[in-house]
Design a protein around this motif. Structure first.
Motif, PDB file in Angstrom:
ATOM      1  N   GLY A 159       0.821  -1.212   0.000  1.00 52.87           N
ATOM      2  CA  GLY A 159       0.000   0.000   0.000  1.00 52.87           C
ATOM      3  C   GLY A 159       0.853   1.261   0.000  1.00 52.87           C
ATOM      4  N   GLN A 160       1.943   1.234   0.761  1.00 53.01           N
ATOM      5  CA  GLN A 160       2.846   2.384   0.800  1.00 53.01           C
ATOM      6  C   GLN A 160       3.487   2.620  -0.561  1.00 53.01           C
ATOM      7  N   ARG A 161       3.912   1.541  -1.217  1.00 57.23           N
ATOM      8  CA  ARG A 161       4.510   1.684  -2.548  1.00 57.23           C
ATOM      9  C   ARG A 161       3.495   2.256  -3.542  1.00 57.23           C
ATOM     10  N   GLN A 162       2.259   1.788  -3.457  1.00 49.99           N
ATOM     11  CA  GLN A 162       1.223   2.282  -4.362  1.00 49.99           C
ATOM     12  C   GLN A 162       0.942   3.762  -4.083  1.00 49.99           C
ATOM     13  N   ALA A 163       0.886   4.148  -2.815  1.00 47.24           N
ATOM     14  CA  ALA A 163       0.633   5.549  -2.467  1.00 47.24           C
ATOM     15  C   ALA A 163       1.771   6.443  -2.950  1.00 47.24           C
ATOM     16  N   MET A 164       3.012   5.991  -2.808  1.00 46.95           N
ATOM     17  CA  MET A 164       4.150   6.784  -3.275  1.00 46.95           C
ATOM     18  C   MET A 164       4.119   6.950  -4.787  1.00 46.95           C
ATOM     19  N   ALA A 165       3.727   5.913  -5.500  1.00 47.35           N
ATOM     20  CA  ALA A 165       3.623   6.012  -6.959  1.00 47.35           C
ATOM     21  C   ALA A 165       2.568   7.040  -7.348  1.00 47.35           C
ATOM     22  N   GLN A 166       1.450   7.066  -6.620  1.00 44.40           N
ATOM     23  CA  GLN A 166       0.390   8.033  -6.911  1.00 44.40           C
ATOM     24  C   GLN A 166       0.845   9.451  -6.605  1.00 44.40           C
ATOM     25  N   VAL A 167       1.578   9.628  -5.519  1.00 42.36           N
ATOM     26  CA  VAL A 167       2.080  10.961  -5.161  1.00 42.36           C
ATOM     27  C   VAL A 167       3.064  11.442  -6.218  1.00 42.36           C
ATOM     28  N   GLN A 168       3.963  10.561  -6.653  1.00 42.15           N
ATOM     29  CA  GLN A 168       4.925  10.960  -7.675  1.00 42.15           C
ATOM     30  C   GLN A 168       4.223  11.315  -8.974  1.00 42.15           C
ATOM     31  N   GLU A 169       3.181  10.591  -9.326  1.00 47.41           N
ATOM     32  CA  GLU A 169       2.418  10.892 -10.542  1.00 47.41           C
ATOM     33  C   GLU A 169       1.708  12.237 -10.397  1.00 47.41           C
ATOM     34  N   ALA A 170       1.163  12.508  -9.198  1.00 46.67           N
ATOM     35  CA  ALA A 170       0.454  13.766  -8.968  1.00 46.67           C
ATOM     36  C   ALA A 170       1.415  14.952  -8.972  1.00 46.67           C
ATOM     37  N   ASN A 171       2.655  14.731  -8.553  1.00 44.71           N
ATOM     38  CA  ASN A 171       3.634  15.815  -8.504  1.00 44.71           C
ATOM     39  C   ASN A 171       4.280  16.080  -9.857  1.00 44.71           C
ATOM     40  N   ARG A 172       3.915  15.301 -10.829  1.00 42.41           N
ATOM     41  CA  ARG A 172       4.455  15.506 -12.165  1.00 42.41           C
ATOM     42  C   ARG A 172       3.993  16.875 -12.655  1.00 42.41           C
ATOM     43  N   THR A 173       4.918  17.678 -13.073  1.00 39.39           N
ATOM     44  CA  THR A 173       4.598  19.048 -13.456  1.00 39.39           C
ATOM     45  C   THR A 173       4.934  19.267 -14.923  1.00 39.39           C
ATOM     46  N   SER A 174       4.078  20.005 -15.557  1.00 41.54           N
ATOM     47  CA  SER A 174       4.344  20.375 -16.950  1.00 41.54           C
ATOM     48  C   SER A 174       3.944  21.829 -17.142  1.00 41.54           C
ATOM     49  N   ILE A 175       4.409  22.379 -18.248  1.00 44.45           N
ATOM     50  CA  ILE A 175       4.103  23.762 -18.588  1.00 44.45           C
ATOM     51  C   ILE A 175       3.203  23.734 -19.814  1.00 44.45           C
ATOM     52  N   ARG A 176       2.108  24.485 -19.752  1.00 41.49           N
ATOM     53  CA  ARG A 176       1.157  24.500 -20.874  1.00 41.49           C
ATOM     54  C   ARG A 176       1.254  25.838 -21.594  1.00 41.49           C
ATOM     55  N   PHE A 177       1.254  25.742 -22.903  1.00 37.77           N
ATOM     56  CA  PHE A 177       1.268  26.932 -23.762  1.00 37.77           C
ATOM     57  C   PHE A 177      -0.047  26.996 -24.528  1.00 37.77           C
ATOM     58  N   THR A 178      -0.534  28.205 -24.728  1.00 32.25           N
ATOM     59  CA  THR A 178      -1.699  28.410 -25.592  1.00 32.25           C
ATOM     60  C   THR A 178      -1.240  29.260 -26.767  1.00 32.25           C
ATOM     61  N   GLY A 179      -1.943  29.170 -27.820  1.00 31.05           N
ATOM     62  CA  GLY A 179      -1.574  29.957 -28.988  1.00 31.05           C
ATOM     63  C   GLY A 179      -1.021  29.082 -30.095  1.00 31.05           C
ATOM     64  N   ASN A 180      -0.331  29.712 -31.014  1.00 38.63           N
ATOM     65  CA  ASN A 180       0.163  29.058 -32.219  1.00 38.63           C
ATOM     66  C   ASN A 180       1.515  28.374 -31.941  1.00 38.63           C
ATOM     67  N   VAL A 181       1.477  27.224 -31.268  1.00 43.42           N
ATOM     68  CA  VAL A 181       2.672  26.424 -30.999  1.00 43.42           C
ATOM     69  C   VAL A 181       2.395  24.984 -31.403  1.00 43.42           C
TER      70      VAL A 181
END
Length: 79
Positions: free
Chosen positions: A35-57
């Motif tokens: 359960g701890q391993r599964q929770a850590m995997a979910q936290v790492q997935e949730a902490n995944r960060t990306s940058i979003r661009f709008t417009g002509n890209v």
């Protein structure tokens, strides 16, 4: 003589091929760790960060990496 009793018993069990049947407490602990391993995997997935661009890209979402600068992100969004 008592100091050798436990290691000798373990050695005999290993040589004989005796199988260890986990106790209820060991099974509970294994389930807890799973359960701890599964929770850590979910936290790492949730902490995944990306940058979003709008417009002509071409790439509207760029994954965050260490050392990413605004210039690098803009160039990556254009290509």
């Amino acid at each position: 003589m008592k100091n050798f009793a436990l290691p000798l018993a373990f050695l005999v069990a290993v040589i004989c091929g005796c199988k260890h049947h986990p106790t209820e407490k060991e099974r509970e602990y294994a389930a807890f760790l799973a359960g701890q391993r599964q929770a850590m995997a979910q936290v790492q997935e949730a902490n995944r960060t990306s940058i979003r661009f709008t417009g002509n890209v071409q790439n509207h979402e760029i994954e965050w990496t260490n050392g990413l600068t605004l210039t690098h992100a803009i160039v990556a969004a254009q290509t």
